[in-house]
Design a protein around this motif. Structure first.
Motif, PDB file in Angstrom:
ATOM      1  N   LEU A  67       0.845  -1.194   0.000  1.00 57.16           N
ATOM      2  CA  LEU A  67       0.000   0.000   0.000  1.00 57.16           C
ATOM      3  C   LEU A  67       0.879   1.242   0.000  1.00 57.16           C
ATOM      4  O   LEU A  67       1.765   1.368   0.843  1.00 57.16           O
ATOM      5  CB  LEU A  67      -0.866   0.055   1.256  1.00 57.16           C
ATOM      6  CG  LEU A  67      -1.948  -0.976   1.442  1.00 57.16           C
ATOM      7  CD1 LEU A  67      -2.497  -0.925   2.865  1.00 57.16           C
ATOM      8  CD2 LEU A  67      -3.061  -0.718   0.451  1.00 57.16           C
ATOM      9  N   LEU A  68       0.610   2.143  -0.940  1.00 53.43           N
ATOM     10  CA  LEU A  68       1.240   3.462  -0.946  1.00 53.43           C
ATOM     11  C   LEU A  68       0.148   4.491  -0.730  1.00 53.43           C
ATOM     12  O   LEU A  68      -0.941   4.365  -1.306  1.00 53.43           O
ATOM     13  CB  LEU A  68       1.924   3.751  -2.278  1.00 53.43           C
ATOM     14  CG  LEU A  68       3.155   2.957  -2.653  1.00 53.43           C
ATOM     15  CD1 LEU A  68       3.674   3.421  -4.015  1.00 53.43           C
ATOM     16  CD2 LEU A  68       4.233   3.100  -1.614  1.00 53.43           C
ATOM     17  N   VAL A  69       0.445   5.503   0.058  1.00 55.01           N
ATOM     18  CA  VAL A  69      -0.529   6.565   0.306  1.00 55.01           C
ATOM     19  C   VAL A  69       0.154   7.918   0.214  1.00 55.01           C
ATOM     20  O   VAL A  69       1.354   8.032   0.436  1.00 55.01           O
ATOM     21  CB  VAL A  69      -1.199   6.424   1.699  1.00 55.01           C
ATOM     22  CG1 VAL A  69      -1.986   5.140   1.809  1.00 55.01           C
ATOM     23  CG2 VAL A  69      -0.185   6.529   2.824  1.00 55.01           C
ATOM     24  N   SER A  70      -0.635   8.921  -0.086  1.00 53.84           N
ATOM     25  CA  SER A  70      -0.113  10.280  -0.021  1.00 53.84           C
ATOM     26  C   SER A  70       0.030  10.644   1.462  1.00 53.84           C
ATOM     27  O   SER A  70      -0.514   9.959   2.329  1.00 53.84           O
ATOM     28  CB  SER A  70      -1.067  11.232  -0.744  1.00 53.84           C
ATOM     29  OG  SER A  70      -1.903  11.921   0.145  1.00 53.84           O
ATOM     30  N   PRO A  71       0.733  11.718   1.765  1.00 57.84           N
ATOM     31  CA  PRO A  71       0.885  12.110   3.176  1.00 57.84           C
ATOM     32  C   PRO A  71      -0.395  12.650   3.818  1.00 57.84           C
ATOM     33  O   PRO A  71      -0.442  12.831   5.027  1.00 57.84           O
ATOM     34  CB  PRO A  71       1.948  13.213   3.132  1.00 57.84           C
ATOM     35  CG  PRO A  71       2.586  13.117   1.804  1.00 57.84           C
ATOM     36  CD  PRO A  71       1.584  12.493   0.882  1.00 57.84           C
ATOM     37  N   ALA A 125      -8.352   0.977   6.258  1.00 57.12           N
ATOM     38  CA  ALA A 125      -9.270  -0.163   6.111  1.00 57.12           C
ATOM     39  C   ALA A 125      -8.556  -1.351   5.469  1.00 57.12           C
ATOM     40  O   ALA A 125      -8.758  -2.502   5.875  1.00 57.12           O
ATOM     41  CB  ALA A 125     -10.493   0.249   5.288  1.00 57.12           C
ATOM     42  N   LEU A 126      -7.704  -1.090   4.485  1.00 54.28           N
ATOM     43  CA  LEU A 126      -6.925  -2.171   3.867  1.00 54.28           C
ATOM     44  C   LEU A 126      -5.802  -2.648   4.788  1.00 54.28           C
ATOM     45  O   LEU A 126      -5.483  -3.845   4.812  1.00 54.28           O
ATOM     46  CB  LEU A 126      -6.335  -1.717   2.529  1.00 54.28           C
ATOM     47  CG  LEU A 126      -7.299  -1.740   1.351  1.00 54.28           C
ATOM     48  CD1 LEU A 126      -6.689  -1.032   0.158  1.00 54.28           C
ATOM     49  CD2 LEU A 126      -7.701  -3.155   1.001  1.00 54.28           C
ATOM     50  N   GLU A 127      -5.208  -1.741   5.525  1.00 52.93           N
ATOM     51  CA  GLU A 127      -4.168  -2.145   6.478  1.00 52.93           C
ATOM     52  C   GLU A 127      -4.723  -3.159   7.476  1.00 52.93           C
ATOM     53  O   GLU A 127      -4.071  -4.172   7.765  1.00 52.93           O
ATOM     54  CB  GLU A 127      -3.617  -0.928   7.235  1.00 52.93           C
ATOM     55  CG  GLU A 127      -2.754  -0.019   6.385  1.00 52.93           C
ATOM     56  CD  GLU A 127      -2.295   1.200   7.153  1.00 52.93           C
ATOM     57  OE1 GLU A 127      -1.067   1.452   7.175  1.00 52.93           O
ATOM     58  OE2 GLU A 127      -3.145   1.914   7.737  1.00 52.93           O
ATOM     59  N   ARG A 128      -5.924  -2.903   7.984  1.00 57.01           N
ATOM     60  CA  ARG A 128      -6.558  -3.840   8.926  1.00 57.01           C
ATOM     61  C   ARG A 128      -6.905  -5.158   8.239  1.00 57.01           C
ATOM     62  O   ARG A 128      -6.687  -6.229   8.790  1.00 57.01           O
ATOM     63  CB  ARG A 128      -7.818  -3.221   9.525  1.00 57.01           C
ATOM     64  CG  ARG A 128      -7.549  -2.121  10.530  1.00 57.01           C
ATOM     65  CD  ARG A 128      -8.807  -1.672  11.246  1.00 57.01           C
ATOM     66  NE  ARG A 128      -9.836  -1.157  10.352  1.00 57.01           N
ATOM     67  CZ  ARG A 128      -9.901   0.106   9.928  1.00 57.01           C
ATOM     68  NH1 ARG A 128      -8.990   0.981  10.305  1.00 57.01           N
ATOM     69  NH2 ARG A 128     -10.874   0.491   9.135  1.00 57.01           N
ATOM     70  N   ALA A 131       1.270  -2.552   6.602  1.00 53.93           N
ATOM     71  CA  ALA A 131       1.388  -1.114   6.855  1.00 53.93           C
ATOM     72  C   ALA A 131       1.560  -0.378   5.533  1.00 53.93           C
ATOM     73  O   ALA A 131       2.337  -0.808   4.679  1.00 53.93           O
ATOM     74  CB  ALA A 131       2.580  -0.837   7.763  1.00 53.93           C
ATOM     75  N   ALA A 132       0.844   0.716   5.401  1.00 52.70           N
ATOM     76  CA  ALA A 132       0.986   1.554   4.205  1.00 52.70           C
ATOM     77  C   ALA A 132       2.289   2.346   4.301  1.00 52.70           C
ATOM     78  O   ALA A 132       2.747   2.704   5.389  1.00 52.70           O
ATOM     79  CB  ALA A 132      -0.198   2.501   4.087  1.00 52.70           C
ATOM     80  N   ARG A 133       2.855   2.616   3.150  1.00 50.11           N
ATOM     81  CA  ARG A 133       4.054   3.456   3.059  1.00 50.11           C
ATOM     82  C   ARG A 133       3.647   4.798   2.467  1.00 50.11           C
ATOM     83  O   ARG A 133       2.934   4.856   1.465  1.00 50.11           O
ATOM     84  CB  ARG A 133       5.108   2.788   2.176  1.00 50.11           C
ATOM     85  CG  ARG A 133       6.411   3.576   2.102  1.00 50.11           C
ATOM     86  CD  ARG A 133       7.524   2.794   1.423  1.00 50.11           C
ATOM     87  NE  ARG A 133       7.230   2.422   0.060  1.00 50.11           N
ATOM     88  CZ  ARG A 133       7.496   3.175  -1.012  1.00 50.11           C
ATOM     89  NH1 ARG A 133       8.033   4.367  -0.862  1.00 50.11           N
ATOM     90  NH2 ARG A 133       7.224   2.735  -2.220  1.00 50.11           N
ATOM     91  N   VAL A 155      -1.492  -1.159  -4.328  1.00 47.35           N
ATOM     92  CA  VAL A 155      -2.620  -0.255  -4.171  1.00 47.35           C
ATOM     93  C   VAL A 155      -2.053   1.112  -3.801  1.00 47.35           C
ATOM     94  O   VAL A 155      -1.239   1.214  -2.876  1.00 47.35           O
ATOM     95  CB  VAL A 155      -3.597  -0.736  -3.078  1.00 47.35           C
ATOM     96  CG1 VAL A 155      -4.692   0.301  -2.832  1.00 47.35           C
ATOM     97  CG2 VAL A 155      -4.212  -2.078  -3.460  1.00 47.35           C
ATOM     98  N   VAL A 156      -2.471   2.136  -4.530  1.00 52.20           N
ATOM     99  CA  VAL A 156      -2.027   3.510  -4.287  1.00 52.20           C
ATOM    100  C   VAL A 156      -3.257   4.338  -3.951  1.00 52.20           C
ATOM    101  O   VAL A 156      -4.158   4.480  -4.781  1.00 52.20           O
ATOM    102  CB  VAL A 156      -1.321   4.105  -5.531  1.00 52.20           C
ATOM    103  CG1 VAL A 156      -0.866   5.534  -5.244  1.00 52.20           C
ATOM    104  CG2 VAL A 156      -0.161   3.228  -5.974  1.00 52.20           C
ATOM    105  N   VAL A 157      -3.312   4.855  -2.727  1.00 48.62           N
ATOM    106  CA  VAL A 157      -4.443   5.699  -2.316  1.00 48.62           C
ATOM    107  C   VAL A 157      -4.009   7.146  -2.494  1.00 48.62           C
ATOM    108  O   VAL A 157      -3.048   7.597  -1.873  1.00 48.62           O
ATOM    109  CB  VAL A 157      -4.883   5.406  -0.871  1.00 48.62           C
ATOM    110  CG1 VAL A 157      -6.112   6.245  -0.519  1.00 48.62           C
ATOM    111  CG2 VAL A 157      -5.186   3.910  -0.689  1.00 48.62           C
ATOM    112  N   SER A 158      -4.734   7.847  -3.360  1.00 51.34           N
ATOM    113  CA  SER A 158      -4.291   9.168  -3.781  1.00 51.34           C
ATOM    114  C   SER A 158      -5.475  10.119  -3.929  1.00 51.34           C
ATOM    115  O   SER A 158      -6.483   9.959  -3.246  1.00 51.34           O
ATOM    116  CB  SER A 158      -3.487   9.020  -5.083  1.00 51.34           C
ATOM    117  OG  SER A 158      -2.849  10.225  -5.425  1.00 51.34           O
ATOM    118  N   HIS A 159      -5.330  11.063  -4.837  1.00 53.27           N
ATOM    119  CA  HIS A 159      -6.260  12.190  -4.962  1.00 53.27           C
ATOM    120  C   HIS A 159      -6.768  12.335  -6.390  1.00 53.27           C
ATOM    121  O   HIS A 159      -6.172  11.832  -7.339  1.00 53.27           O
ATOM    122  CB  HIS A 159      -5.543  13.480  -4.545  1.00 53.27           C
ATOM    123  CG  HIS A 159      -4.997  13.419  -3.165  1.00 53.27           C
ATOM    124  ND1 HIS A 159      -5.723  13.787  -2.068  1.00 53.27           N
ATOM    125  CD2 HIS A 159      -3.789  12.987  -2.703  1.00 53.27           C
ATOM    126  CE1 HIS A 159      -4.987  13.608  -0.976  1.00 53.27           C
ATOM    127  NE2 HIS A 159      -3.823  13.122  -1.339  1.00 53.27           N
TER     128      HIS A 159
END
Length: 182
Positions: free
Chosen positions: A47-51, A61-64, A69-71, A127-131
């Motif tokens: 998992l990658l996420v923006s700050p 939700a995906l981490e659980r 852990a998301a990076r 998975v990349v959670v972004s904008h």
């Protein structure tokens, strides 16, 4: 070939023109849980996420679900605003959204290039959670579409891309909605 699942964050508790870093509201948390249930069979994946808080809360939700852990990856963050005043920031964004990238300041073009480079460098299914705008950057790059907004990804929608030889290839656009992005 690497598959990227680009997820737009869930609905935020405040708009872009009223808060610098809102978390999710109740609807956004429900959207994030539904997204995690839909993606669960595909993982666990990195998992990658923006700050930004709303992307981190969406990814939680995906981490659980996957016990990973998301990076944080700043290059998949939201479009940087040149103004700090919230009302002026919202006005600035409303002027940028209908533009083409070539019409914008070189610093925004560099931000766009950084988003594309960060995504194209991913070498495993992720998975990349972004904008909204960052996802549009990826889709625009895949389609060679020069517009800032080439589609309207809904909250927690999943857009699938593949990375092949450093190029982004659109597999499937996420669900769209007439979402207010300000």
């Amino acid at each position: 070939m690497t598959r990227l699942h680009l997820v737009r964050h869930g609905r935020a508790a405040a708009g872009w023109g009223s808060h610098l870093d809102p978390g999710l509201d109740d609807v956004g948390r429900t959207q994030a849980e539904a997204m995690a249930q839909a993606l669960a069979p595909n993982g666990p994946l990195p998992l990658l996420v923006s700050p930004m808080r709303r992307t981190r809360e969406t990814a939680a939700a995906l981490e659980r679900q996957w016990r990973v852990a998301a990076r944080i990856e700043p290059r998949v963050g939201e479009i940087p605003s040149p103004v700090e005043d919230l009302a002026a920031r919202a006005h600035w964004l409303s002027r940028v959204m209908p533009c083409g990238w070539a019409e914008l300041d070189p610093s925004l073009q560099r931000w766009r290039d950084d988003v594309i480079f960060a995504l194209a460098a991913i070498s495993e299914d992720t998975v990349v959670v972004s904008h909204f705008v960052a996802i549009n950057v990826a889709v625009g790059a895949a389609l060679d579409d020069p517009r800032v907004t080439c589609f309207r990804p809904d909250y927690c929608s999943r857009t699938m891309l593949e990375v092949s030889d450093g190029k982004l290839i659109l597999v499937e656009r996420g669900s769209e909605a007439a979402t207010e992005v300000l």
